[in-house]
Structures are given as C-alpha cells and as structure tokens.
Design an enzyme around this catalytic site. Structure first.
Site, short mmCIF file in Angstrom:
data_model
loop_
_atom_site.label_atom_id
_atom_site.label_comp_id
_atom_site.label_asym_id
_atom_site.label_seq_id
_atom_site.Cartn_x
_atom_site.Cartn_y
_atom_site.Cartn_z
N HIS A 367 0.80 -1.23 0.00
CA HIS A 367 0.00 0.00 0.00
C HIS A 367 0.83 1.26 0.00
O HIS A 367 0.40 2.28 -0.52
CB HIS A 367 -1.06 -0.07 1.09
CG HIS A 367 -2.14 -0.96 0.64
ND1 HIS A 367 -2.04 -2.33 0.77
CD2 HIS A 367 -3.25 -0.73 -0.08
CE1 HIS A 367 -3.08 -2.88 0.18
NE2 HIS A 367 -3.84 -1.93 -0.34
N ARG A 474 -10.36 2.43 -4.24
CA ARG A 474 -10.06 1.46 -3.18
C ARG A 474 -10.45 2.09 -1.84
O ARG A 474 -9.65 2.79 -1.21
CB ARG A 474 -8.56 1.15 -3.17
CG ARG A 474 -8.05 0.37 -4.38
CD ARG A 474 -6.56 0.10 -4.24
NE ARG A 474 -6.10 -0.97 -5.11
CZ ARG A 474 -5.42 -0.77 -6.25
NH1 ARG A 474 -5.14 0.44 -6.66
NH2 ARG A 474 -5.03 -1.80 -6.96
N GLU A 609 -11.41 -11.98 -9.38
CA GLU A 609 -10.05 -12.13 -8.86
C GLU A 609 -9.77 -13.58 -8.48
O GLU A 609 -8.62 -13.97 -8.31
CB GLU A 609 -9.86 -11.26 -7.62
CG GLU A 609 -10.14 -9.79 -7.87
CD GLU A 609 -9.92 -8.94 -6.65
OE1 GLU A 609 -8.89 -8.27 -6.58
OE2 GLU A 609 -10.79 -8.95 -5.75
N CYS A 680 -9.06 -3.70 -13.93
CA CYS A 680 -8.55 -2.64 -13.05
C CYS A 680 -7.24 -3.04 -12.37
O CYS A 680 -6.73 -2.31 -11.54
CB CYS A 680 -9.59 -2.22 -12.03
SG CYS A 680 -10.01 -3.52 -10.87
C1 PEP Z 1 -6.36 -6.59 -8.20
O1 PEP Z 1 -6.28 -7.55 -7.42
O2 PEP Z 1 -5.98 -6.62 -9.38
C2 PEP Z 1 -6.90 -5.30 -7.72
C3 PEP Z 1 -7.15 -4.32 -8.55
O3 PEP Z 1 -7.09 -5.16 -6.39
P1 PEP Z 1 -5.92 -4.90 -5.34
O4 PEP Z 1 -4.65 -4.66 -6.09
O5 PEP Z 1 -6.34 -3.73 -4.52
O6 PEP Z 1 -5.91 -6.18 -4.57
MG MG Z 2 -7.34 -7.49 -5.52
#
Ligand code: PEP
Ligand code: MG
Length: 755
Positions: A367, A474, A609, A680
């Site tokens: 993060h 997010r 996912e 995304c």
């Molecule tokens: C992903 O998993 O591709 C996604 C966009 O979510 P994050 O990176 O926040 O897990």
């Molecule tokens: Mg993700």
C-alpha cells in the site's frame, strides 16, 4: 598468558587524554596504536581505513614495518582484514596464518605473528575500517580484550567519520562513508527523482563516547529505559497504536525487548567499561546489526530489525532529539529513505518537497507503493540495508522505472540522470498533449480509460490526465491510513468529496478489501496460516455485515441524486455476489423508507479475482451489472504465486496462454450477457498488456494516473481487430504456458505502436 592489564576502562581514560592533545591526526593515531598495543600486551596494533574506492589502507601501526603505512592496501574481502570489513564482524584467531583467508603482505613483516584479533570500525551501521592486534604466540584473546578493542574501535570510527583521518588519505580516494554506491531494488512507482537523503527515522550518530562519570551514565541509561518502557506500555494500554504509526505486534515485540535482561545487562556492562549511556546502546547494537546482516530467517531478521528500532528510540531519548519536529522541517528535494513505512507516514511529509522514496521493504503491490504512485513520487523498494548505507544529506537518485538507486552519485552519473529526467519531462509534455484526444483505436473502437484511486490526493489526476472517471476507488485506503475506524459520517464525507471532485465523471467504489496483507492497525488481527486465502474482503463483509452495511449506507447517502457504481472484492461464487447485492437492496429500501434521496442509478459489479468465478462466468455475468478483472489477484490465484513474494511473483507472464485464455472467457461471456467487462489490475496500465486486452475485446481499462498517457499513445496507433486476430490465432497454437509476449512485442514494433 598476557591479558589486558588495564581493561577497557583504563584504555578509554587514556584515549580521552590522547584525543584532547593538540596534535595532528597522524600523531594522534600513532599514539593510539601504541596505547592499544601496550594496554592489550600485544606486539602489534594496526589501523586500516576503508577508502572511498573500497580499498583498505594501513593508516598506522605499532609493531609492523612502519614503511608500510599508507603503502599497504587490500580490497574489502581480501585477507583477514578485508574479511572483517566485508562481514562487519570481529575475528579472533590463535593462528592467523592457518586461516584460509590469510594473505601475506611481505612489506609489513607480519609473518612472525600468529595470534590475531581484529574488529571492524563501525559507525551507525557502516564499516569504516578495521583495527587489529597481533601476538607472536598462539594465544586466545579473552572476551574482555575483545570488548576493549571494540570500544576503542568506536573512537577510531568517530575519527574517520569526522574527517580527521581523511586528511591523511590521498584526496581522490576519500572516505568509505562518501563512496558512490549503486543499489538495485524493485520498482514501486515510476519516475526519476534527484535529491538528498532524509532518513525517515534517522539513526542517531553517537559522538560523545567516553564517560566522565560512570555512575551518572548508568543512571541516564536506566532512566531512558524506564521512559521507553512507559511509552510502550502507554501506547499498548491506550490502544492508540496507529497514531504513532506502530502496529500492535511490533509494540509487543518492543515490550519484550525492553524487558530483556540479556540486552540490558550488556548495555550496563558497556557503560561500566567506560562508555557513555548512548555509546553503550550503540556498542551493543553494532553486534545486533552484524547478526541482522547474517540472519536469513525472515522472521528472526524482522525481530532484529525491531530491536534496532527500539535501540534507536532509546538513543533519541538519550540525546534529547525530537523526531516529529525534524519531520516537519523537510529540505527541498527530499528523498525519504526508510526501512518500511505506512501510507499515513508518507502522507505526513510535505509533498511539495518530496522527490523520491527508497525502502528496504515494500513490494510493488504494497500500500505504500500505491500511495507513492498516487502522489506521483518515484519509489524503489527492497533495497537491502538502504538505511545503513545512507546518511541524511547524502546526494541520491531514485529511478522508479528501473529500480536503480544511486547513492552519492559521481558527477557523470548525476548528469546522465538529470538528462533522463529532462527527457521524461518532455515525454510527459507529449502525453499532456494527448489529454483531450479521444481514446479511440486506429480501427475506430472507443476505449474508456479510467483511474485507479483511493485517496482525495488522487483526484486532481483526473483533470491532468483526461481520464474518463474512476474505475476503481479502493475504499480501504481511508481505513488503512486512519488512526482509528472511520465513523459512518467520515466515510460519507469522503465519498461525498469524491463525488464533488469528479463532477459528472463516473466513479466505481469498491467495498472494503481488508484482511490478507491489508491490515487495519486498530483492528484485532487474526493469525492465519495463509492470509491471502483467508478471511478477507467480501468474506468479512458477509460474515460480519455490520461494517459492510455501514459502508453501503454511507455510499448510498453520499450518492444522493447521482449515479453510483459499487463493486465487491474477492468474490469466489455467484452466490456471494447475490447475498452482497441483497444487503445493498435492504440498505436502499431502509434509506428510502426514511426519506433519504437515493442514487439516480445504481450498478453493482463483481471483481473477478478468484479463478472459481471463471467457472460460473455466465451466471455472474447474468447477475452483475459489470465485471471488473482484478488481475493482480487473479494472477496470484490462477498460478498460485504469492504476489508479495519476489521470488515467485514474476515467475509467470500475464501474457501467457493460460491468463489470456482466462481473460478471453471473461470478455466473451460479458459480451454475450451485455454485461460490461473492465480490467482494473496493474496489467491494464502497461501498454503492451493493455494492447493485448484491447485485442481480446476489453473496452474499458482502469489504471494508475501515470499510465494513462502511455496507454493512450499505444491505443491511438493500434488496430484492435488485427491484435485480436493475432491473439486468437496464437492461442489456438500455444501449448503449455507459452507467453505471447515476444509475438505481441514484434507486432507492436512492426506496426509502429509505442509500448
Ligand atoms: C487486483 O487484485 O488486481 C486489484 C485491482 O485489487 P488490489 O490490487 O487492490 O488487490
Ligand atoms: Mg485485488
């Protein structure tokens, strides 16, 4: 057997006298080697200084041939002295000549000596040289002698660091402290930053080494330990842990160390041997750091790092330094160097002065990396020992694209990076020119390019890049950087601010994606064997719907009268999505009953996912208004590779046949069901990967702000149908896990597509 007659205490007293004498640096050093040799009943005492060119040079000796001073040199790693410098660890041998690393330097005349004791000159974690004593006999040096020499080494290190000894070295070689270094880490956020090091939690450099009054120093040490213990207890008892950027687990470890009798005893013994309280903490910590460098077990290494942090806090207290005040006064062109850092700490710095970030930890999907990208700060992670290799004020260059870090660069290196930065600025200018150009492929397919965001600081990028809304907001970032759980009102305020800033542009909010690696410091964390496969995201939302309901209500209220898009993370079955949808419907009905204005339009989507959803793709496309592929997690679960583990994270290619086939299943099913499909994850922001996605049929991509320009430049030159035909053809032939990358790259090259 001879042993140190005066012990460290007497040695330190004499050293203090020598340091006070108004003599030149060489004379002082010559006197020091005589003193050490006499104190330790050694026939030889020699000091080697590590020069800026990485070579160890004999600077003074008692016992060896004096002609060899400033003549005898060795590389770090060469001979016993080089071994000590490279490992930063002491070495005690009863017969040096039988050691495999022994290398004979005839000009020194050392062939008659057998016993050997050498310790590194360490300062704030850096090795600056080596001090050695030798005896003719085959003797074993006592622990007390080792301690005496280590204490003396601290004083010598200070002489090197203050530049006193540099005057004796040829000018062009300088000190090891100022040596240019090139380190390679992993790229976290693109961009080139030139500036000066600001250590996030600067290591205290102890200058006052020799105690005037040992009783008083013991009292200072005890008081500081008492203060640090009280500080830890206070934080743990009052639960305001996140405010100080600490995680509970780290504080629990701090508490354990702060009461560790072995650690306390060693520091007290160092004071009794004649050091000041702060020098004693540093002295004990040097040993700890040496262990840290050797440690390969990540858990133990982490704990040693925690002990290092705690020792630094103790030092700050002893020298009366106010770290918070220092953080407020950031110089221009600051490049923050830290072991690890939470997103909140980064946001605390004055952004207008930040030029880069270098971390010892932190993978590309961490993060802190996401926040660095949001702020447009070039960042590199996993730079081993970055905090030990740099000092505040050092010149440093961060290349976020390649993961290179140049510490104290030479003028040539600096000039070439300055040129690179200028080139980048020119390219950015070209991307800015594309801002208002419609994003339509060469064969006339419109592709919506949107931003990934999560903080209010992301939103100005909409205007700058010309992106068409936010494809992934997010929401967990607000929770992760907060000191405590954001209230319903705070959540609603944030979402309302997002709507206010985005005007008519669409925004897709993702509900809380917490758990796994996304830990909220103020929430009781649950030990899980496999957190990535554990209780996280929508699973928490469905099992404990209170939190999800509160968030959904905040979203629905904030969107009053406007269109709202919500999506759920980590959906593994269609049924999970339907249950989440029912919760939204109930909240909507509740607000309606109480007379709240509702969103003008509500669209609900599922993130794809988890591979299981691929095998319910028709059902989920029928149930959801849209599907958003989270390719970061989809790659992780499809190939069973931990996305945070560098050893495996890049093992498989997203442009390989299995992933492309999975993506094709999604886009084909979504088209058939008139359900919108977007991507995304990070792959949407990489031009070559984005070219493949457009070829597969995706017409909407969401990415970080810096990717919009390069992806748009790519698609303007891309014939989507031709890429699609190429991929279909290749997928029919590709067996096993073949990557289509080379073919796609060749296609881009021959068609003049910038990727
Ligand atoms: C992903 O998993 O591709 C996604 C966009 O979510 P994050 O990176 O926040 O897990
Ligand atoms: Mg993700």
């Amino acid at each position: 057997m001879p042993s140190a007659p005066g012990g460290p205490r007497l040695l330190l007293r004499r050293l203090r006298e020598i340091m006070a004498e108004p003599v030149g640096a060489q004379d002082r050093l010559d006197k020091i080697v005589v003193l050490i040799a006499a104190n330790m009943v050694a026939e030889v005492c020699s000091v080697y200084v590590l020069r800026g060119d990485g070579v160890l040079e004999l600077f003074a000796t008692e016992g060896l041939n004096r002609e060899a001073v400033h003549q005898t040199t060795m590389r770090s790693g060469e001979g016993l002295v080089g071994l000590i410098a490279s490992t930063a660890e002491p070495l005690s041998l009863s017969d040096a000549q039988s050691h495999p690393s022994f290398s004979y330097k005839p000009e020194t005349g050392e062939e008659i000596y057998h016993a050997f004791l050498g310790v590194p000159l360490l300062r704030a974690g850096n090795t600056l040289g080596v001090v050695v004593v030798q005896n003719r006999t085959y003797r074993v040096y006592t622990d007390e002698e080792m301690e005496a020499l280590q204490v003396t080494a601290m004083v010598l290190a200070e002489m090197v660091a203050t530049g006193e000894l540099q005057a004796l070295a040829p000018l062009e070689t300088g000190s090891a402290l100022r040596r240019p270094l090139h380190q390679r880490g992993v790229s976290l956020a693109d961009g080139v930053g030139l500036g000066h090091v600001v250590l996030h939690e600067p290591r205290v450099v102890v200058k006052n080494l020799i105690a005037e009054n040992i009783e008083a120093e013991l009292k200072r040490l005890d008081e500081s330990i008492g203060d640090v213990r009280a500080w830890i207890d206070d934080l743990l008892d009052h639960g305001d842990v996140a405010h100080h950027g600490e995680h509970r687990e780290v504080l629990e470890t701090f508490r354990m160390f702060a009461h560790d009798q072995g650690w306390l005893r060693r520091m007290r013994e160092a004071v009794i041997s004649g050091l000041t309280a702060e020098a004693a903490v540093e002295r004990v910590q040097s040993d700890n750091r040496a262990r840290m460098m050797r440690q390969t077990d990540p858990y133990l290494r982490e704990r040693l790092h925690d002990l290092d942090d705690l020792a630094n806090r103790l030092l700050n207290r002893l020298v009366g330094r106010d770290m918070a005040a220092e953080r407020g006064s950031l110089p221009d062109n600051a490049i923050i160097v830290a072991r690890s850092m939470g997103p909140a700490a980064l946001l605390d710095y004055d952004r207008s002065r930040l030029r880069g970030l270098v971390l010892e930890e932190g993978g590309p999907t961490s993060h802190i990396a996401i926040v660095a990208r949001a702020l447009g700060i070039p960042a590199v992670g996993e730079v081993a020992n970055a905090t030990a290799l740099t000092e505040t004020g050092d010149a440093i260059i961060v290349d976020g694209a390649t993961g290179d870090v140049q510490i104290r660069p030479t003028p040539e290196v600096e000039a070439s990076y300055a040129e690179k930065a200028r080139l980048r600025a020119r390219r950015q200018e070209q991307y800015r020119k594309l801002r208002d150009v419609p994003s339509v492929t060469k064969d006339g397919r419109a592709v919506t390019l949107q931003l990934n965001a999560g903080l209010l600081v992301d939103l100005p990028h909409l205007e700058e890049t010309g992106a068409e809304g936010i494809g992934l907001f997010r929401t967990e970032l607000q929770f992760m950087i907060a000191e405590r759980m954001p209230t319903a009102g705070e959540q609603q305020n944030l979402y309302a601010s997002v709507f206010a800033e985005t005007g008519d542009q669409p925004v897709t909010f993702r509900t809380l994606d917490i758990g796994g690696d996304k830990i909220l410091p103020y929430m009781q964390s649950i030990e899980e064997e496999n957190p990535a496969l554990g209780w996280r995201a929508i699973r928490i939302g469905l099992d404990r719907p209170g939190l999800l309901r509160m968030q959904l209500r905040a979203l629905l209220k904030a969107a009053a009268g406007r269109p709202l898009k919500i999506m759920f993370p980590m959906v593994a079955t269609c049924d999970e999505f339907i249950r989440a949808k029912e919760i939204v419907e109930r909240e909507k009905a509740h607000l309606d009953r109480h007379g709240h204005p509702l969103p003008s339009d509500l669209k609900l989507g599922a993130m794809l996912e988890v591979p299981s959803l691929l095998f319910q793709i028709e059902e989920i496309c029928a149930a959801a208004d849209f599907i958003s592929v989270g390719s970061n997690d989809l790659m992780q679960f499809l190939f069973a590779i931990d996305r945070e583990n560098r050893r495996v994270a890049d093992r498989f290619d997203p442009l390989s046949a299995p992933m492309l086939r999975a993506l094709k299943m999604v886009v084909d099913a979504a088209d058939g069901a008139c359900c919108q499909a977007t991507v995304c994850g990070e792959i949407g922001g990489r031009p070559l990967e984005a070219m493949a996605l457009i070829g597969l049929g995706f017409r909407s991509l969401s990415m970080s702000p810096a990717s919009i320009g390069p992806v748009k430049a790519m698609l303007l030159k891309t014939d989507a149908a031709a890429v699609g035909a190429l991929i279909r053809e290749e997928l029919q032939q590709a067996g096993g896990g073949d990557s289509l990358r080379p073919k796609l790259a060749r296609f881009a090259k021959t068609h003049g597509i910038p990727v």
